[in-house]
Design a protein around this motif. Structure first.
Motif, PDB file in Angstrom:
ATOM      1  N   LEU B 286       0.706  -1.033  -0.015  1.00 48.19           N
ATOM      2  CA  LEU B 286       0.030   0.010   0.136  1.00 48.19           C
ATOM      3  C   LEU B 286       0.913   1.198   0.008  1.00 48.19           C
ATOM      4  N   GLY B 287       0.342   2.240  -0.343  1.00 50.62           N
ATOM      5  CA  GLY B 287       1.161   3.407  -0.330  1.00 50.62           C
ATOM      6  C   GLY B 287       0.696   4.656   0.581  1.00 50.62           C
ATOM      7  N   LEU B 288       0.239   3.950   1.835  1.00 53.55           N
ATOM      8  CA  LEU B 288      -0.161   5.140   2.679  1.00 53.55           C
ATOM      9  C   LEU B 288       0.904   6.111   3.181  1.00 53.55           C
ATOM     10  N   PRO B 289       0.686   7.099   3.572  1.00 52.73           N
ATOM     11  CA  PRO B 289       1.531   8.352   4.231  1.00 52.73           C
ATOM     12  C   PRO B 289       2.049   7.644   5.503  1.00 52.73           C
ATOM     13  N   GLU B 290       3.342   7.669   5.812  1.00 55.88           N
ATOM     14  CA  GLU B 290       3.822   7.193   6.966  1.00 55.88           C
ATOM     15  C   GLU B 290       3.809   8.013   8.191  1.00 55.88           C
ATOM     16  N   THR B 291       2.713   8.022   8.644  1.00 49.45           N
ATOM     17  CA  THR B 291       2.331   9.009   9.799  1.00 49.45           C
ATOM     18  C   THR B 291       1.335   7.837  10.885  1.00 49.45           C
ATOM     19  N   THR B 292       0.884   8.245  11.582  1.00 51.94           N
ATOM     20  CA  THR B 292      -0.009   7.734  12.602  1.00 51.94           C
ATOM     21  C   THR B 292      -1.580   7.753  11.738  1.00 51.94           C
ATOM     22  N   MET B 293      -2.330   6.680  11.501  1.00 53.40           N
ATOM     23  CA  MET B 293      -3.329   6.828  10.911  1.00 53.40           C
ATOM     24  C   MET B 293      -4.540   6.127  11.818  1.00 53.40           C
ATOM     25  N   LEU B 294      -5.641   6.596  11.501  1.00 51.73           N
ATOM     26  CA  LEU B 294      -6.912   5.720  12.006  1.00 51.73           C
ATOM     27  C   LEU B 294      -7.577   5.116  10.963  1.00 51.73           C
ATOM     28  N   PHE B 295      -7.962   3.939  10.908  1.00 46.26           N
ATOM     29  CA  PHE B 295      -8.877   3.218   9.954  1.00 46.26           C
ATOM     30  C   PHE B 295      -9.950   3.166  10.832  1.00 46.26           C
ATOM     31  N   VAL B 296     -11.125   3.731  10.225  1.00 50.32           N
ATOM     32  CA  VAL B 296     -12.376   3.689  10.784  1.00 50.32           C
ATOM     33  C   VAL B 296     -13.441   2.999   9.947  1.00 50.32           C
ATOM     34  N   GLU B 297     -14.712   2.604  10.253  1.00 51.73           N
ATOM     35  CA  GLU B 297     -15.745   2.085   9.847  1.00 51.73           C
ATOM     36  C   GLU B 297     -16.969   2.320  10.597  1.00 51.73           C
ATOM     37  N   PHE B 298     -18.043   2.713   9.758  1.00 54.47           N
ATOM     38  CA  PHE B 298     -19.366   2.967  10.143  1.00 54.47           C
ATOM     39  C   PHE B 298     -20.469   1.971   9.793  1.00 54.47           C
ATOM     40  N   HIS B 299     -21.392   1.351  10.491  1.00 50.81           N
ATOM     41  CA  HIS B 299     -22.288   0.553  10.228  1.00 50.81           C
ATOM     42  C   HIS B 299     -23.628   1.256  10.393  1.00 50.81           C
ATOM     43  N   GLY B 300     -24.656   1.007   9.310  1.00 50.95           N
ATOM     44  CA  GLY B 300     -25.929   1.260   9.818  1.00 50.95           C
ATOM     45  C   GLY B 300     -26.995   1.476   8.419  1.00 50.95           C
ATOM     46  N   THR B 301     -27.550   2.270   8.737  1.00 49.70           N
ATOM     47  CA  THR B 301     -28.513   2.956   7.563  1.00 49.70           C
ATOM     48  C   THR B 301     -27.536   3.696   6.443  1.00 49.70           C
ATOM     49  N   GLU B 302     -28.174   3.888   5.204  1.00 46.66           N
ATOM     50  CA  GLU B 302     -27.466   4.876   4.313  1.00 46.66           C
ATOM     51  C   GLU B 302     -27.532   6.205   4.961  1.00 46.66           C
ATOM     52  N   ALA B 303     -28.449   6.651   5.501  1.00 45.55           N
ATOM     53  CA  ALA B 303     -28.593   8.070   6.036  1.00 45.55           C
ATOM     54  C   ALA B 303     -27.591   8.147   7.426  1.00 45.55           C
ATOM     55  N   GLY B 304     -27.634   7.089   8.231  1.00 48.37           N
ATOM     56  CA  GLY B 304     -26.862   6.959   9.519  1.00 48.37           C
ATOM     57  C   GLY B 304     -25.739   6.831   9.349  1.00 48.37           C
ATOM     58  N   VAL B 305     -25.035   6.310   8.353  1.00 55.39           N
ATOM     59  CA  VAL B 305     -23.609   5.958   8.060  1.00 55.39           C
ATOM     60  C   VAL B 305     -23.341   7.369   7.461  1.00 55.39           C
ATOM     61  N   ALA B 306     -23.768   8.106   6.735  1.00 51.37           N
ATOM     62  CA  ALA B 306     -23.546   9.557   6.229  1.00 51.37           C
ATOM     63  C   ALA B 306     -23.365  10.399   7.374  1.00 51.37           C
ATOM     64  N   GLU B 307     -24.333  10.183   8.180  1.00 49.24           N
ATOM     65  CA  GLU B 307     -24.318  11.151   9.187  1.00 49.24           C
ATOM     66  C   GLU B 307     -23.168  10.992  10.448  1.00 49.24           C
ATOM     67  N   GLN B 308     -22.794   9.852  10.485  1.00 48.52           N
ATOM     68  CA  GLN B 308     -21.788   9.395  11.419  1.00 48.52           C
ATOM     69  C   GLN B 308     -20.411   9.857  10.880  1.00 48.52           C
ATOM     70  N   SER B 309     -20.153   9.483   9.494  1.00 44.59           N
ATOM     71  CA  SER B 309     -18.926   9.869   8.765  1.00 44.59           C
ATOM     72  C   SER B 309     -18.590  11.121   8.817  1.00 44.59           C
ATOM     73  N   GLU B 310     -19.669  12.016   8.603  1.00 46.43           N
ATOM     74  CA  GLU B 310     -19.666  13.593   9.017  1.00 46.43           C
ATOM     75  C   GLU B 310     -19.198  14.023   9.956  1.00 46.43           C
ATOM     76  N   ARG B 311     -19.760  13.418  11.099  1.00 48.35           N
ATOM     77  CA  ARG B 311     -19.499  13.746  12.566  1.00 48.35           C
ATOM     78  C   ARG B 311     -17.931  13.399  12.822  1.00 48.35           C
ATOM     79  N   PHE B 312     -17.646  12.238  12.270  1.00 51.44           N
ATOM     80  CA  PHE B 312     -16.178  11.732  12.582  1.00 51.44           C
ATOM     81  C   PHE B 312     -15.158  12.682  11.845  1.00 51.44           C
ATOM     82  N   GLY B 313     -15.680  12.940  10.657  1.00 52.07           N
ATOM     83  CA  GLY B 313     -14.662  13.888   9.920  1.00 52.07           C
ATOM     84  C   GLY B 313     -14.499  15.354  10.817  1.00 52.07           C
ATOM     85  N   GLU B 314     -15.393  15.816  11.446  1.00 51.57           N
ATOM     86  CA  GLU B 314     -15.568  17.072  12.045  1.00 51.57           C
ATOM     87  C   GLU B 314     -14.308  16.696  13.329  1.00 51.57           C
TER      88      GLU B 314
END
Lengths: 479, 479
Positions: B286-314
């Motif tokens: 893989l060609g990931l940047p060699e710094t600390t990374m978080l791998f994340v995943e969200f499970h739910g409905t389409e709307a729920g997952v979108a909402e969670q992803s946005e919050r996590f991004g913030e």
């Protein structure tokens, strides 16, 4: 009010437990009086109050009641009792339903009501350390300002220690789990007086045997829980709750089953049958339609809760349920859930002046509709008044025959009904008790449920950890 | 490759366990050969393969390996071994990390790989009954068509029996819990050969001692798990996964802490430090940047997952994290998580040809940033190469020093580092192992963590349930 003493559970073996001698009891009581002053009580009224709780077992009073204020004091008391072979029974709020705190062999009741310190709230870790005597409502009162909650809610305002000891759950278990899932660690006094800390505040551990989970649900027979570390949850951003009538128990159960199977994260989903609704209307002065109802609640974000409510509405409609009535105001919600929590008392309103025998079973959810329906038919055929209420998202339901304890034939009819209820649940792959525990009254079903080999293992554990059999003897396993 | 035999854990007491006599072993082996034919193997290669797994403990081979095909056969084997005082070690896939399956006293290894029946899928109840030898990937393969999944995922494709025995967890635990939360019931063969069914398929029970949770995490020392009833979950309607770089370990930990504290229902949140990312890049191309990374995943409905992803991004942005890179295609997600699951092997790519010593601790999440940072500093100061990866939503992280086992000084340096790591985690209210278990290597920390009283209780339980000490002797507690 009380059954004659001769009706002690037949499973008690005289040889298994040696009731302490009069001298032993007197020696212990004198020593406790000297040490604890007026925190050692031997008056008949107080002893009886601790020896007869919400059960149809006769009053079995302890010889004395002591009110410790620290784990170290509990340890002192247990050491003293152990030295003289005197039973020790831990007592929370006395709201258990299967004879957990009765003292069939006398002994010293340890009332935890003076151990009410909230030792530490770790808001950032979502956990709290409390002494065993703190009740669930006291804890939530304390947490509210910090936006936190502890969701486990048996009907009564039970103590956290008692809830841990009986593996309690309640209406929120379908979402938040039971005490087994929400206790991170325990402090307990073992039969020799030693003090054990079962685990740490880490969320996960694989460091040895799970003493936490062994003590949770052990009903004071393996150790006396004095301090509990609990998981907490944030108070949800949005809550939606409401009630939904159904044309039949089967329709309501089927709607519940589909809700769970589709993974809808319902926080509460409670069934009350027509009989129970009549009681609730009488007791809480509500005007609900007297048919099967589901009380439901959703927790989440505003958007999430709206989405979940809508989906549930569709599922309910599929089974002829509705119209849904939403309690949007917090006080309406509180009133609703208070009515649900008071179901025990509401049931009694159906036959004023009589006693009630609350019991519960739990089955895999695919069998729920069948189990509840058969049970309702059985109630009718038995000529009993017995409302049904259940945490149906878990497949768990209660029934509560109202009984004249002076009418021997009726008592026998109720006992036979409970025997059939348990047999029915076990045949469907369920358990003889989903959340009430074993106490004295369900000992006889344990072998039917687990088989003799598993019960033998339980007995071996009890013997190893409490070789004198002084910790709440005569409960769960009979030695 | 191996440490000299002289470096057996010093905690072993010669008096505690009686190694079986040569005759006893030969009698048992002959009887097993007669009974099981070529399912009893005594070749050195096979024995050694079962006596040295992913650990730096020297190879400790059993005397024989037997491959049962049913619970009844396991019972037969245990009865025979019990009659002759010969140790029995249950073996799943051999992927445990702390010397769980080594045979320090010889004996019979029971390899469960021929017990692979999926006994029953109850889709409507979201549970499944499997034999112990089924692996997590085999199970998920079987379930996929029905829209169901079993989420617990230690790095290896471990057997369900082994996962239950070691209280395993993995990347999904933050959302779905560990094995303790997902095992409904177990079938196990006890030290006397008796077969115990620990519970029913009911979701909740308070029917007696929690034998299920006592056996989960007992590492084959209290009973041999032969069948497991597991909770299942619906495959989420929508899944969003991605990777997010952070300027420092502290920033990534702080973002994780806030994610958990705000109650965002993240399904996976995995930290990989810069060193581990270098390994992953090498191993998985893989060609990931060699710094600390978080791998994340969200499970739910389409709307729920979108909402969670946005919050996590913030939240990530608040700590200088980003840009977030989303893996929207299922195969990209698989590649990502395969890379994460292969971290053990990726780490080894950092120092090819050397051994690795994987270890883990878990702390309350409020201490996570501090604990990981101090550990990184310690690694640097110790001159070790030791990548860090963690299930940080639970406060759990791993490190994996790469070591030349022939270099005694380096081995000592690694051991001293692990001692400090454990001490650090315990001082922060954590545990010496979040999910790897005790095996042989962490026995010495149990008293530091639990205190002598709790360890004494564990020992009492072990003695009571396995008085001969034949079940996986020398693990968890030393008699």
């Amino acid at each position: 009010m009380s059954l004659p003493a001769a009706s002690l559970p037949e499973t008690f073996s005289a040889a298994a437990v040696l009731p302490p001698s009069r001298e032993a009891v007197e020696t212990v009581t004198r020593a406790l009086a000297a040490r604890f002053g007026n925190r050692l009580v031997t008056s008949l009224a107080v002893r009886q109050q601790h020896g007869h709780t919400l059960t149809w077992i006769p009053n079995q009073a302890p010889d004395a009641v002591v009110f410790p204020q620290s784990t170290e004091e509990v340890s002192e008391i247990v050491r003293l009792c152990a030295a003289h072979g005197v039973p020790v029974i831990a007592f929370g709020t006395g709201t258990s339903l299967e004879g957990h705190v009765n003292a069939p062999f006398g002994g010293v009741c340890i009332d935890m009501s003076q151990m009410k310190r909230i030792v530490a709230v770790h808001a950032e870790d979502l956990d709290v350390v409390v002494e065993a005597g703190v009740t669930r409502k006291e804890l939530n009162e304390h947490l509210r300002d910090q936006g936190l909650m502890f969701p486990i809610d048996p009907g009564a305002d039970a103590s956290i220690g008692g809830m841990a000891a009986t593996r309690a759950s309640g209406t929120n278990a379908v979402r938040y789990g039971t005490m087994k899932d929400n206790v991170l660690a325990l402090k307990a006094v073992m039969a020799d007086g030693s003090i054990v800390q079962s685990s740490t505040r880490a969320r996960k551990t694989s460091a040895g045997y799970d003493l936490t989970r062994l003590l949770v649900g052990s009903e004071g027979t393996l150790g006396i829980i004095t301090e509990v570390t609990l998981k907490l949850h944030g108070i949800p951003e949005a809550i939606a709750a409401g009630v939904c009538p159904f044309p039949s128990v089967k329709a309501a159960c089927d709607a519940t089953i589909l809700t769970i199977q589709t993974g809808l994260p319902v926080a509460r989903i409670e069934l009350l049958d027509d009989v129970m609704i009549r009681g609730v209307n009488l007791h809480a002065k509500l005007g609900l339609p007297e048919t099967t109802m589901l009380f439901v609640e959703f927790h989440g974000t505003e958007a999430g809760v709206a989405e979940q409510s809508e989906r549930f509405g569709e599922i309910a409609a599929e089974y002829g349920g509705g119209p849904f009535e939403w309690a949007t105001k917090a006080e309406d919600r509180s009133k609703l859930w208070q009515a649900r929590h008071d179901a025990y008392w509401a049931a009694k309103a159906l036959r004023p002046g009589f006693d009630s025998v609350a019991t519960d079973v739990c089955v895999p959810i695919s069998r729920l509709a069948e189990c509840v329906e058969e049970t309702k038919r059985d109630i009718e055929e038995s000529g009993l008044i017995a409302p049904i209420a259940g945490h149906v998202g878990d497949g768990n339901f209660h029934t509560q025959p109202l009984v004249d304890l002076n009418d021997k034939a009726e008592v026998e009819r109720v006992q036979a009904f409970i025997d059939r209820l348990v047999k029915r649940a076990l045949a469907m792959g369920g358990t003889c008790t989903g959340e009430h525990g074993v106490g004295q009254k369900k000992i006889k079903y344990l072998e039917q449920e687990h088989g003799p080999e598993a019960v033998a293992v339980m007995r071996t554990i009890k013997r190893a950890l409490d070789p004198q059999n002084i910790l709440n003897p005569g409960k769960i396993v009979v030695l």
